[in-house]
Design an enzyme around this catalytic site. Structure first.
Site, mmCIF file in Angstrom:
data_model
loop_
_atom_site.group_PDB
_atom_site.id
_atom_site.type_symbol
_atom_site.label_atom_id
_atom_site.label_comp_id
_atom_site.label_asym_id
_atom_site.label_seq_id
_atom_site.Cartn_x
_atom_site.Cartn_y
_atom_site.Cartn_z
ATOM 1 C CB CYS A 66 -0.920 -0.035 1.222
ATOM 2 S SG CYS A 66 -2.130 1.291 1.237
ATOM 3 C CB CYS A 67 3.779 2.308 2.081
ATOM 4 S SG CYS A 67 3.150 2.849 3.669
ATOM 5 C CB CYS A 148 -2.762 6.695 6.024
ATOM 6 S SG CYS A 148 -1.807 7.265 4.618
ATOM 7 C CB CYS A 151 -1.511 3.096 8.968
ATOM 8 S SG CYS A 151 -1.954 2.140 7.534
ATOM 9 C CB CYS A 174 7.492 6.126 6.336
ATOM 10 S SG CYS A 174 6.971 6.835 4.783
HETATM 11 S S1 SF4 Z 1 0.360 4.609 5.735
HETATM 12 FE FE1 SF4 Z 1 -1.202 2.974 5.595
HETATM 13 S S2 SF4 Z 1 -2.869 3.727 4.279
HETATM 14 FE FE2 SF4 Z 1 -1.071 5.118 4.056
HETATM 15 S S3 SF4 Z 1 -0.070 4.396 2.232
HETATM 16 FE FE3 SF4 Z 1 0.935 3.366 3.979
HETATM 17 S S4 SF4 Z 1 -0.200 1.442 4.355
HETATM 18 FE FE4 SF4 Z 1 -1.417 2.734 2.953
#
Ligand code: SF4
Length: 201
Positions: A66-67, A148, A151, A174
């Site tokens: 996702c990231c 986000c 998360c 991150c």
């Molecule tokens: S912080 Fe969470 S929702 Fe945001 S991009 Fe990364 S995994 Fe996806």
């Protein structure tokens, strides 16, 4: 600090599509009040249908993927044509950041500059107070590091500053500050990405 030196310095805002409403409002407020040159980044459109179909599961079941799709790849694309970028990471935030250097030449040739590395959380708080700067509205509700919405959770006053990020998911950093980001863009199409997924983990 940066815009006092270069007022129209491009400020890259990664709109992952998963931000808190409070974050989007805060971004709009400071952009307007400070006249920031904000550039909004979004994932490549060819991922839209995949992300929409997996919108709830993606951040929970595969936060690295996702990231990668929503943060890392948009930043890689946006930074093409630049020679350097500035990050606000601090050594006291995570184990990965504790090992960072002020100047880092990435594998992709970009120079990453980390001017605040030796600042502490207390230094940041003091600077905010001395310069009467606004804080993220969720900060006073116990969100001491805001990412986000799926998360990020509120934490206690004695918890580690980043304990509320990806809590219980085995992810602590991150993707923008790991090798995932500094390597060359590894996927331009979904097919290639599926073949290369192991490189993202
Ligand atoms: S912080 Fe969470 S929702 Fe945001 S991009 Fe990364 S995994 Fe996806």
């Amino acid at each position: 600090m940066a815009t006092r030196i270069i007022p129209n310095l491009p400020v890259l805002f990664i709109d992952t599509g998963y931000h808190f409403w409070d974050t989007l409002m805060f971004r709009e407020k400071i952009a307007e009040e400070w006249g920031l040159n904000i550039i909004d980044l979004r994932r490549a459109s060819h991922w839209d249908s995949f992300v929409r179909q997996n919108a709830r599961a993606l951040p929970v079941e595969d936060p690295n993927l996702c990231c990668y799709l929503n943060k890392v790849q948009p930043m890689q694309t946006a930074l093409k044509g630049y020679k350097a970028w500035i990050s606000g990471i601090r050594r006291d935030q995570t184990a990965v950041r504790a090992r960072a250097n002020f100047l880092e030449l990435q594998e992709d040739g970009l120079l990453k500059i980390n001017p605040l590395l030796n600042w502490t959380k207390a230094d940041v708080s003091r600077y905010i107070e001395e310069h009467d700067l606004p804080s993220h509205p969720l900060y006073e509700k116990g969100y001491r590091s805001v990412g986000c919405a799926p998360c990020t959770i509120a934490i206690g006053v004695n918890d580690d500053e980043r304990a509320g990020r990806w809590a219980g998911r085995g992810k602590i950093e991150c993707g923008l500050h790991t090798a995932m980001f500094s390597k060359k863009d590894i996927s331009e199409s979904q097919n290639e990405f599926q073949m290369d997924m192991t490189k993202v983990k």
